[in-house]
Design a protein around this motif. Structure first.
Motif, mmCIF file in Angstrom:
data_model
loop_
_atom_site.group_PDB
_atom_site.id
_atom_site.type_symbol
_atom_site.label_atom_id
_atom_site.label_comp_id
_atom_site.label_asym_id
_atom_site.label_seq_id
_atom_site.Cartn_x
_atom_site.Cartn_y
_atom_site.Cartn_z
ATOM 1 N N ARG B 21 50.391 -83.768 -64.315
ATOM 2 C CA ARG B 21 49.856 -83.638 -65.678
ATOM 3 C C ARG B 21 49.472 -82.184 -65.935
ATOM 4 O O ARG B 21 48.964 -81.497 -65.043
ATOM 5 N N CYS B 22 49.731 -81.719 -67.138
ATOM 6 C CA CYS B 22 49.388 -80.342 -67.480
ATOM 7 C C CYS B 22 49.366 -80.198 -68.993
ATOM 8 O O CYS B 22 50.254 -80.716 -69.666
ATOM 9 N N PRO B 23 48.366 -79.498 -69.536
ATOM 10 C CA PRO B 23 48.312 -79.344 -70.992
ATOM 11 C C PRO B 23 49.331 -78.317 -71.509
ATOM 12 O O PRO B 23 49.558 -78.256 -72.714
ATOM 13 N N LEU B 24 49.905 -77.524 -70.630
ATOM 14 C CA LEU B 24 50.851 -76.496 -71.092
ATOM 15 C C LEU B 24 52.300 -76.987 -70.951
ATOM 16 O O LEU B 24 52.560 -78.035 -70.385
ATOM 17 N N GLN B 25 53.210 -76.188 -71.457
ATOM 18 C CA GLN B 25 54.620 -76.611 -71.529
ATOM 19 C C GLN B 25 55.569 -75.500 -71.105
ATOM 20 O O GLN B 25 56.646 -75.336 -71.682
ATOM 21 N N CYS B 26 55.192 -74.697 -70.120
ATOM 22 C CA CYS B 26 55.992 -73.535 -69.734
ATOM 23 C C CYS B 26 57.455 -73.922 -69.473
ATOM 24 O O CYS B 26 57.727 -74.804 -68.644
ATOM 25 N N PRO B 27 58.384 -73.236 -70.126
ATOM 26 C CA PRO B 27 59.801 -73.576 -69.959
ATOM 27 C C PRO B 27 60.361 -73.170 -68.594
ATOM 28 O O PRO B 27 61.523 -73.448 -68.297
ATOM 29 N N TYR B 28 59.549 -72.511 -67.756
ATOM 30 C CA TYR B 28 60.008 -72.127 -66.413
ATOM 31 C C TYR B 28 59.310 -72.950 -65.332
ATOM 32 O O TYR B 28 59.372 -72.629 -64.147
ATOM 33 N N CYS B 29 58.627 -73.994 -65.750
ATOM 34 C CA CYS B 29 57.844 -74.785 -64.798
ATOM 35 C C CYS B 29 58.729 -75.265 -63.650
ATOM 36 O O CYS B 29 59.865 -75.687 -63.855
ATOM 37 N N SER B 30 58.196 -75.211 -62.427
ATOM 38 C CA SER B 30 59.006 -75.617 -61.272
ATOM 39 C C SER B 30 58.862 -77.105 -60.964
ATOM 40 O O SER B 30 59.459 -77.601 -60.014
ATOM 41 N N ASN B 31 58.083 -77.810 -61.748
ATOM 42 C CA ASN B 31 57.967 -79.260 -61.542
ATOM 43 C C ASN B 31 59.322 -79.929 -61.817
ATOM 44 O O ASN B 31 60.139 -79.392 -62.549
ATOM 45 N N PRO B 32 59.508 -81.125 -61.241
ATOM 46 C CA PRO B 32 60.785 -81.811 -61.459
ATOM 47 C C PRO B 32 60.984 -82.129 -62.943
ATOM 48 O O PRO B 32 60.020 -82.369 -63.667
ATOM 49 N N SER B 65 47.416 -77.242 -56.417
ATOM 50 C CA SER B 65 48.183 -76.873 -57.594
ATOM 51 C C SER B 65 48.649 -78.128 -58.313
ATOM 52 O O SER B 65 48.116 -79.211 -58.116
ATOM 53 N N GLY B 66 49.668 -77.989 -59.132
ATOM 54 C CA GLY B 66 50.146 -79.138 -59.895
ATOM 55 C C GLY B 66 51.494 -78.827 -60.498
ATOM 56 O O GLY B 66 52.288 -78.145 -59.881
ATOM 57 N N GLY B 67 51.619 -79.175 -61.754
ATOM 58 C CA GLY B 67 50.719 -79.516 -62.831
ATOM 59 C C GLY B 67 49.453 -78.663 -62.869
ATOM 60 O O GLY B 67 49.388 -77.600 -62.298
ATOM 61 N N GLU B 68 48.514 -79.174 -63.591
ATOM 62 C CA GLU B 68 47.222 -78.496 -63.699
ATOM 63 C C GLU B 68 46.199 -79.276 -62.870
ATOM 64 O O GLU B 68 45.770 -80.357 -63.274
ATOM 65 N N THR B 93 45.646 -72.313 -61.061
ATOM 66 C CA THR B 93 45.385 -72.968 -62.341
ATOM 67 C C THR B 93 45.875 -72.151 -63.528
ATOM 68 O O THR B 93 46.009 -70.933 -63.447
ATOM 69 N N SER B 94 46.110 -72.859 -64.624
ATOM 70 C CA SER B 94 46.446 -72.190 -65.879
ATOM 71 C C SER B 94 45.177 -71.740 -66.592
ATOM 72 O O SER B 94 45.234 -71.054 -67.593
ATOM 73 N N GLY B 95 44.031 -72.170 -66.100
ATOM 74 C CA GLY B 95 42.754 -71.840 -66.737
ATOM 75 C C GLY B 95 42.371 -72.833 -67.817
ATOM 76 O O GLY B 95 41.224 -72.836 -68.277
ATOM 77 N N TYR B 365 61.157 -76.864 -73.621
ATOM 78 C CA TYR B 365 59.794 -76.790 -73.117
ATOM 79 C C TYR B 365 59.473 -77.982 -72.238
ATOM 80 O O TYR B 365 60.018 -79.081 -72.419
ATOM 81 N N ARG B 366 58.601 -77.702 -71.277
ATOM 82 C CA ARG B 366 58.265 -78.724 -70.287
ATOM 83 C C ARG B 366 57.203 -79.624 -70.878
ATOM 84 O O ARG B 366 56.012 -79.284 -70.931
ATOM 85 N N ASN B 367 57.620 -80.770 -71.373
ATOM 86 C CA ASN B 367 56.646 -81.746 -71.846
ATOM 87 C C ASN B 367 57.213 -83.142 -71.630
ATOM 88 O O ASN B 367 58.381 -83.313 -71.277
HETATM 89 S S1 SF4 Z 1 52.361 -76.771 -64.275
HETATM 90 FE FE1 SF4 Z 1 52.123 -74.542 -64.467
HETATM 91 S S2 SF4 Z 1 54.152 -73.774 -64.957
HETATM 92 FE FE2 SF4 Z 1 54.164 -76.014 -65.324
HETATM 93 S S3 SF4 Z 1 53.646 -76.214 -67.497
HETATM 94 FE FE3 SF4 Z 1 51.729 -76.355 -66.393
HETATM 95 S S4 SF4 Z 1 50.931 -74.253 -66.357
HETATM 96 FE FE4 SF4 Z 1 53.074 -74.125 -66.917
#
Ligand code: SF4
Ligand code: SF4
Lengths: 89, 377
Positions: B21-32, B65-68, B93-95, B365-367
């Motif tokens: 889970r993460c509130p952000l949507q970074c398009p380079y996220c390494s999550n699956p 780490s995560g996600g967030e 963290t993303s903060g 975007y990663r969502n």
């Molecule tokens: S897990 Fe990290 S890289 Fe992926 S969307 Fe969240 S903040 Fe961005």
């Protein structure tokens, strides 16, 4: 290096014994250095309170057969400063 | 070289991916890419058990780490447990979701270090990449809080073609925030970043310019006696030899994914290999005896050109995930290597980067919505 100065681990650095590795290590943000025996013995005396000359004396008492240690200790501490592991004040 | 199974060293490094889970949507996220369909997470007691087992095996560095990771309500408990076991504890963290109160509470629980990630040096670009309108202000406030609480502070920026021109601004921002370390990590193309590679990969000219700026800034820091350490991770797509990925497969690093799947690195999940789960096997068994972890240990699995190459002890044939993504077979040499028969795929990506025109709007975007769309099957 002046013998009167007091070495201290920099903020964020932790020194500890690792039984699995059978050695002392220095831990810091996302990093770890495995220390050899003498580096471990020296850093074990770095407490932010005692100055270099006292550390040397303690080590010479601990290792009476090793002879004078001042040069080795100072050289290692200088290296540790350069790596930004410790600071002198 | 990677030790053959039987002479395997301990996992000194444990990465606990607490949640996707993460509130952000970074398009380079390494999550699956299919993270949204993997909602199961280990509970507090299961995580503490993983930490205990890892520590007993010799792990000393621990990343949350995560996600967030902040979305896990039990984070303070996990930090305290980890610290008590003797780990050096890093929070990545993303903060977002952080507060001054939490920064303080984590310090009391024994957290050693907080790494805050940014997307850019200015609010517009940062928030556009993160897919969140308030991200930048929050990150600034939290970086200041982290510093004020006395933690060593690492600021992390993932670098790609849309922010690579900002090196000077980024470093000035970091200096202003009094960072101890700055990681400028150019995008690695796994997970979402691989999907978006064309829209993310910088051109060679951009890279050269960025390197010059970073080196110039480093000199400047030295002249001014500022101890801020700048680490610039250059993209392997512009190298002729691959990186020694993870320092060797199953050699030092052990990642545990949110659902308890144990992995030799955080992107290995994309490989067509069965990886064990901490819920059904001990960590010790997983590390030393599971087929998943033994799969690429040693070098007897290597085909040519790696098999007879005198550099195989240096780079272990590169990255298995990259070999798989680019050639369809994870056994192959990492195509980054100029000796690889698939090196043309890397050259094609470089050419594409020279001519790319895609804007931020063209990225995926990663969502959860995109994750489900991609994996509707
Ligand atoms: S897990 Fe990290 S890289 Fe992926 S969307 Fe969240 S903040 Fe961005
Ligand atoms: S051929 Fe294989 S082992 Fe040799 S340098 Fe290339 S990737 Fe490394």
């Amino acid at each position: 290096m002046t013998l009167e100065k007091t070495p201290k681990l920099r903020r964020g650095f932790r020194f500890q014994w690792e039984p699995v590795q059978q050695s002392h290590v220095l831990l810091y943000p996302e990093g770890m250095v495995k220390l050899n025996g003498s580096a471990g013995a020296i850093l074990a005396e770095v407490d932010g309170v005692r100055p270099v000359h006292e550390i040397i004396r303690t080590l010479e008492q601990q290792f009476p057969d090793a002879g004078p240690l001042a040069a080795d200790v100072e050289a290692f501490l200088a290296e540790a400063v350069q790596h930004q592991w410790i600071e002198l004040s | 070289m990677t030790a053959p199974a039987g002479q395997v060293g301990p996992p000194l490094w444990l990465l606990a991916e607490l949640t996707y889970r993460c509130p952000l949507q970074c398009p380079y996220c390494s999550n699956p890419l299919d993270y949204a369909s993997q909602e199961h997470e280990l509970n507090t007691e299961q995580w503490l058990d993983v930490l205990r087992q890892g520590r007993a095996m010799g792990a000393a560095q621990l990343g949350f780490s995560g996600g967030e990771p902040l979305v896990r309500q039990d984070l303070p408990e996990l930090i305290a447990g980890a610290r008590e076991l003797g780990y050096y504890t890093n929070l990545i963290t993303s903060g977002l979701g952080l507060t001054e109160g939490k920064v303080q509470a984590f310090a009391e629980a024994g957290l050693d270090h907080i790494q805050v990630s940014f997307q850019a040096s200015d609010p517009e670009l940062n928030n556009a990449v993160a897919g969140s309108r308030k991200a930048f202000e929050q990150k600034l406030a939290m970086a200041r809080a982290v510093k004020a609480a006395g933690y060593p502070m690492v600021l992390n920026f993932v670098i790609h073609r849309h922010n690579i021109h900002q090196m000077n601004d980024i470093l000035a921002l970091c200096e202003n925030l009094d960072a101890d370390y700055v990681e400028l990590a150019t995008c690695q193309y796994y997970g979402w970043a691989f999907k978006n590679r064309e829209g993310l990969m910088p051109s060679k000219a951009q890279l050269v310019q960025a390197e010059q700026e970073v080196n110039g800034y480093r000199d400047d820091l030295r002249n001014r006696g500022r101890p801020m350490k700048v680490i610039f991770v250059t993209p392997d797509y512009y190298e002729e030899r691959p990186k020694a990925c993870m320092n060797g497969w199953g050699n030092l690093f052990l990642t545990v994914a949110p659902d308890g799947t144990a992995l030799p690195c955080h992107s290995a999940r994309l490989l067509p290999i069965d990886f064990p789960n901490v819920q059904s096997q001990s960590l010790n068994d997983i590390w030393y005896h599971s087929p998943g972890f033994n799969h690429y240990r040693g070098d007897s699995w290597m085909p040519e050109p790696c098999r007879s190459c005198d550099e195989k002890d240096k780079d272990f044939g590169g990255c298995r995930c990259q070999a798989y993504l680019l050639t369809g077979n994870a056994d192959n040499a990492d195509p980054v290597c100029s000796k690889s028969p698939h090196h043309d795929r890397i050259l094609a990506a470089r050419t594409a980067a020279d001519h790319a025109t895609a804007g931020l709007d063209d990225l995926i975007y990663r969502n959860a919505r995109n994750s489900k769309l991609l994996y509707r099957g």
